[in-house]
Motif scaffolding. Structure first.
Motif, mmCIF file in Angstrom:
data_model
loop_
_atom_site.group_PDB
_atom_site.id
_atom_site.type_symbol
_atom_site.label_atom_id
_atom_site.label_comp_id
_atom_site.label_asym_id
_atom_site.label_seq_id
_atom_site.Cartn_x
_atom_site.Cartn_y
_atom_site.Cartn_z
ATOM 1 N N ILE A 77 0.861 -1.182 0.000
ATOM 2 C CA ILE A 77 0.000 0.000 0.000
ATOM 3 C C ILE A 77 0.896 1.231 0.000
ATOM 4 O O ILE A 77 1.946 1.242 0.654
ATOM 5 C CB ILE A 77 -0.894 0.042 1.263
ATOM 6 N N LEU A 78 0.470 2.257 -0.708
ATOM 7 C CA LEU A 78 1.100 3.570 -0.605
ATOM 8 C C LEU A 78 0.040 4.587 -0.199
ATOM 9 O O LEU A 78 -1.052 4.623 -0.792
ATOM 10 C CB LEU A 78 1.722 4.001 -1.939
ATOM 11 N N THR A 79 0.329 5.376 0.834
ATOM 12 C CA THR A 79 -0.509 6.522 1.178
ATOM 13 C C THR A 79 0.355 7.771 1.074
ATOM 14 O O THR A 79 1.561 7.727 1.328
ATOM 15 C CB THR A 79 -1.095 6.413 2.591
ATOM 16 N N SER A 80 -0.267 8.886 0.688
ATOM 17 C CA SER A 80 0.485 10.138 0.582
ATOM 18 C C SER A 80 -0.115 11.162 1.532
ATOM 19 O O SER A 80 -1.336 11.276 1.656
ATOM 20 C CB SER A 80 0.464 10.668 -0.852
ATOM 21 N N ASP A 81 0.751 11.905 2.209
ATOM 22 C CA ASP A 81 0.334 12.867 3.231
ATOM 23 C C ASP A 81 0.163 14.250 2.609
ATOM 24 O O ASP A 81 1.047 14.739 1.907
ATOM 25 C CB ASP A 81 1.369 12.907 4.348
ATOM 26 N N PHE A 82 -0.963 14.893 2.913
ATOM 27 C CA PHE A 82 -1.309 16.154 2.255
ATOM 28 C C PHE A 82 -1.214 17.330 3.226
ATOM 29 O O PHE A 82 -0.156 17.950 3.363
ATOM 30 C CB PHE A 82 -2.695 16.037 1.632
ATOM 31 N N VAL A 83 -2.289 17.656 3.924
ATOM 32 C CA VAL A 83 -2.283 18.779 4.861
ATOM 33 C C VAL A 83 -3.030 18.381 6.133
ATOM 34 O O VAL A 83 -3.849 17.462 6.132
ATOM 35 C CB VAL A 83 -2.944 20.045 4.257
ATOM 36 N N VAL A 84 -2.760 19.093 7.224
ATOM 37 C CA VAL A 84 -3.533 18.919 8.453
ATOM 38 C C VAL A 84 -4.848 19.673 8.275
ATOM 39 O O VAL A 84 -4.852 20.897 8.112
ATOM 40 C CB VAL A 84 -2.775 19.450 9.677
ATOM 41 N N PRO A 85 -5.992 18.980 8.277
ATOM 42 C CA PRO A 85 -7.268 19.646 7.968
ATOM 43 C C PRO A 85 -7.565 20.845 8.865
ATOM 44 O O PRO A 85 -8.009 21.895 8.376
ATOM 45 C CB PRO A 85 -8.292 18.527 8.170
ATOM 46 N N LEU A 86 -7.338 20.709 10.170
ATOM 47 C CA LEU A 86 -7.691 21.791 11.086
ATOM 48 C C LEU A 86 -6.913 23.063 10.778
ATOM 49 O O LEU A 86 -7.397 24.169 11.032
ATOM 50 C CB LEU A 86 -7.441 21.360 12.534
ATOM 51 N N SER A 87 -5.730 22.919 10.186
ATOM 52 C CA SER A 87 -4.908 24.096 9.892
ATOM 53 C C SER A 87 -5.461 24.913 8.738
ATOM 54 O O SER A 87 -4.992 26.027 8.480
ATOM 55 C CB SER A 87 -3.462 23.679 9.592
ATOM 56 N N THR A 88 -6.484 24.384 8.027
ATOM 57 C CA THR A 88 -7.120 25.150 6.946
ATOM 58 C C THR A 88 -8.306 25.960 7.451
ATOM 59 O O THR A 88 -8.904 26.711 6.678
ATOM 60 C CB THR A 88 -7.599 24.226 5.812
ATOM 61 N N LEU A 89 -8.660 25.810 8.721
ATOM 62 C CA LEU A 89 -9.792 26.538 9.295
ATOM 63 C C LEU A 89 -9.301 27.716 10.118
ATOM 64 O O LEU A 89 -8.217 27.667 10.710
ATOM 65 C CB LEU A 89 -10.638 25.606 10.166
ATOM 66 N N LYS A 90 -10.096 28.769 10.156
ATOM 67 C CA LYS A 90 -9.739 29.960 10.918
ATOM 68 C C LYS A 90 -10.035 29.754 12.402
ATOM 69 O O LYS A 90 -11.027 29.090 12.738
ATOM 70 C CB LYS A 90 -10.519 31.165 10.399
ATOM 71 N N PRO A 91 -9.223 30.303 13.299
ATOM 72 C CA PRO A 91 -7.969 31.014 13.049
ATOM 73 C C PRO A 91 -6.850 30.021 12.739
ATOM 74 O O PRO A 91 -6.844 28.907 13.263
ATOM 75 C CB PRO A 91 -7.704 31.721 14.381
ATOM 76 N N THR A 92 -5.933 30.392 11.873
ATOM 77 C CA THR A 92 -4.842 29.515 11.498
ATOM 78 C C THR A 92 -3.541 30.299 11.380
ATOM 79 O O THR A 92 -3.540 31.474 10.994
ATOM 80 C CB THR A 92 -5.139 28.806 10.159
ATOM 81 N N LEU A 93 -2.463 29.639 11.704
ATOM 82 C CA LEU A 93 -1.126 30.208 11.527
ATOM 83 C C LEU A 93 -0.541 29.825 10.173
ATOM 84 O O LEU A 93 0.606 30.123 9.886
ATOM 85 C CB LEU A 93 -0.207 29.739 12.651
ATOM 86 N N GLY A 94 -1.352 29.166 9.362
ATOM 87 C CA GLY A 94 -0.895 28.708 8.058
ATOM 88 C C GLY A 94 -1.171 27.226 7.888
ATOM 89 O O GLY A 94 -1.216 26.465 8.865
ATOM 90 N N ILE A 95 -1.397 26.818 6.648
ATOM 91 C CA ILE A 95 -1.707 25.416 6.372
ATOM 92 C C ILE A 95 -0.460 24.562 6.598
ATOM 93 O O ILE A 95 0.621 24.858 6.075
ATOM 94 C CB ILE A 95 -2.216 25.252 4.931
ATOM 95 N N LYS A 149 1.553 21.632 5.699
ATOM 96 C CA LYS A 149 1.681 20.777 4.516
ATOM 97 C C LYS A 149 2.720 19.692 4.760
ATOM 98 O O LYS A 149 3.758 19.933 5.374
ATOM 99 C CB LYS A 149 2.079 21.617 3.305
ATOM 100 N N ALA A 150 2.437 18.500 4.270
ATOM 101 C CA ALA A 150 3.333 17.361 4.471
ATOM 102 C C ALA A 150 4.228 17.156 3.250
ATOM 103 O O ALA A 150 3.946 17.656 2.153
ATOM 104 C CB ALA A 150 2.527 16.101 4.755
ATOM 105 N N HIS A 151 5.268 16.359 3.447
ATOM 106 C CA HIS A 151 6.257 16.101 2.385
ATOM 107 C C HIS A 151 6.536 14.607 2.249
ATOM 108 O O HIS A 151 7.575 14.227 1.704
ATOM 109 C CB HIS A 151 7.567 16.832 2.702
ATOM 110 N N GLU A 201 3.005 21.883 -3.832
ATOM 111 C CA GLU A 201 3.722 23.152 -3.732
ATOM 112 C C GLU A 201 4.795 23.272 -4.806
ATOM 113 O O GLU A 201 5.030 24.350 -5.355
ATOM 114 C CB GLU A 201 4.344 23.294 -2.341
ATOM 115 N N LEU A 202 5.440 22.157 -5.118
ATOM 116 C CA LEU A 202 6.496 22.161 -6.129
ATOM 117 C C LEU A 202 5.939 22.162 -7.550
ATOM 118 O O LEU A 202 6.655 22.514 -8.494
ATOM 119 C CB LEU A 202 7.399 20.940 -5.946
#
Length: 470
Positions: free
Chosen positions: A235-253, A255-257, A301-302
């Motif tokens: 299996i391969l899974t890919s990591d994207f973003v932390v969902p809660l970080s896309t909701l206000k208030p946020t210090l920025g999304i 993002k995973a690598h 992002e890239l």
């Protein structure tokens, strides 16, 4: 599978009813050490919408038409007071865009997300991206044994995780589904498993998987993309973003690598694969027919496509090698989302560049020299394009012009045309745009329609229906 693994799975989850699973889960979290860990991982939600039922849906008239090609579209209404729904349309040439019917689910405000079909072609499951905010179930199951009259079956939710994303059907029935966030939408999502009746089997890594837990605590674990090679048992899974970080208030999304490589039989993580500064690895798919079980992964992002060799080893001995396959150029960088689909033979790769309003096409006949078939400077008639589906006959690409709009509560509000684009695939794999279904006008009585994902059925041979399933 080892007896130890079977024992731990039985301890953590049951394939019985959701109530049975909840009772067992409550017993597990009663353990003080487990309770301490969960309190540290699950904060109070900053935003909760009132868990009100939907208002009465506007009336509609189903069609008696029985086309050979159908599109099932998992759709949110423009006015979130109405129920989310599955819409069915004809994709035949002579009746294209004819509305067949729709099925409401009992809830609203789920932000319908991914959709896929069971291997037997009788069940669909769709996920909800924002179901958590109304404390609702995340998975929604539909019976399509009569393909022209789908029926809502049931809903369900995972216990440790939320924010349902990619779905892969299991050969024996049921599904694997990625959940990008924890039960509160924070870091530490899960890979979930469901049986053919829509019951939760397990969430991985499990509470008793100490090595897996250590792995996901080390690097952000927000699995979005999912690919499974059932023959090679990986299996391969890919990591994207932390969902809660896309909701206000946020210090920025956030993002995973990273991607995770898993052993399928044990449902355990083998290794973490890094794409440096990837900025959200949204999608991963095995290349059909590739002898090395190579997969592609999209680094948002890239603005790049990477190739993953799951059986190769790095210099340090870790399994799973990532190499840059193709840079999509400056217009693809930071486009919020890059989703993909392959032609059945694995030669052509289609990539949606959401905020660039563009679909890119790569010819992968020679993986050492990918050839781009689209013109990156061409203005295509799509806005906010996201999910892609190559039709079973390989003649068309279904591209939906909607990604996500969180409204005032979030920072993700991508422009959209809310259309289902039915794009011709030319003999060389390139695209020709000419037809679409306008969901905003089709569902004006619901404030419009936001189609996020589709499943395409080809019923040319009713005894052997074909779907674009993975």
């Amino acid at each position: 599978m080892s007896s130890d693994f079977e024992t731990s799975r039985k301890l953590e989850f049951t394939s019985g009813t959701f109530d049975d699973t909840m009772n067992l889960f409550e017993g597990v979290i009663a353990i003080e050490s487990v309770k301490d860990v969960l309190y540290g991982l699950i904060p109070t939600l900053p935003i909760v919408r009132p868990p009100l039922p939907p208002v009465s849906s506007p009336p509609f008239t189903s069609s008696s038409l029985k086309p050979k090609k159908l599109g099932y579209f998992w759709t949110g209404p423009g006015n979130i007071k109405y129920a989310d729904f599955l819409a069915v349309y004809s994709l035949d040439d002579d009746t294209f865009g004819t509305f067949i019917t729709l099925v409401d689910v009992p809830t609203s405000g789920n932000e319908p997300h991914h959709l896929n079909v069971a291997r037997d072609g009788k069940t669909l499951v769709g996920t909800g991206l924002l179901s958590l905010l109304k404390l609702q179930d995340v998975e929604y199951f539909f019976d399509i044994s009569n393909p022209y009259r789908p029926k809502y079956l049931k809903s369900g939710r995972a216990l440790l995780s939320s924010i349902g994303d990619e779905i892969v059907a299991k050969p024996e029935g049921g599904f694997f589904i990625t959940h990008m966030g924890s039960a509160a939408g924070t870091n530490l999502g899960r890979l979930t498993e469901w049986d053919g009746q829509g019951n939760l089997i397990g969430e991985y890594p499990g509470l008793l998987d100490l090595a897996g837990t250590a792995n996901i605590l080390k690097d952000q674990f927000s699995p979005h993309g999912l690919a499974i090679d059932f023959d090679k048992k990986i299996i391969l899974t890919s990591d994207f973003v932390v969902p809660l970080s896309t909701l206000k208030p946020t210090l920025g999304i956030q993002k995973a690598h990273t991607l995770r490589l898993w052993d399928l039989p044990s449902r355990t993580i083998i290794s973490t694969i890094l794409i440096p500064n990837g900025g959200g690895i949204q999608d991963v798919k095995f290349i059909p027919g590739n002898k090395d079980s190579a997969a592609i992964a999209t680094a948002v992002e890239l603005g790049q496509v990477w190739i993953i060799y799951p059986f190769k080893k790095n210099a340090d001995g870790t399994q799973g090698v990532a190499e840059l396959l193709y840079d999509l150029g400056p217009k693809a960088k930071g486009v919020v989302a890059i989703y993909s689909d392959f032609s059945a033979n694995g030669r052509f790769l289609y990539l949606s560049l959401t905020t660039a309003n563009h679909i890119a096409v790569l010819d992968l006949k020679d993986l050492n020299k990918p050839v781009r078939l689209d013109n990156p400077d061409e203005v295509q008639p799509v806005v906010g394009v996201h999910s892609l589906r190559v039709t079973p006959d390989q003649k068309n690409l279904v591209a939906l012009g909607y990604f996500v709009q969180q409204g005032d509560i979030g920072v993700l509000n991508t422009p959209a045309d809310y259309k289902a684009h039915y794009v011709d695939i030319l003999p060389n794999g390139a695209l020709s745009f000419n037809r679409s279904i306008p969901f905003q006008t089709e569902f004006a009585s619901r404030g419009g329609g936001k189609p996020h994902f589709s499943v395409i059925a080809d019923l040319t041979d009713p005894k052997n229906p074909k779907f674009n399933s993975y």
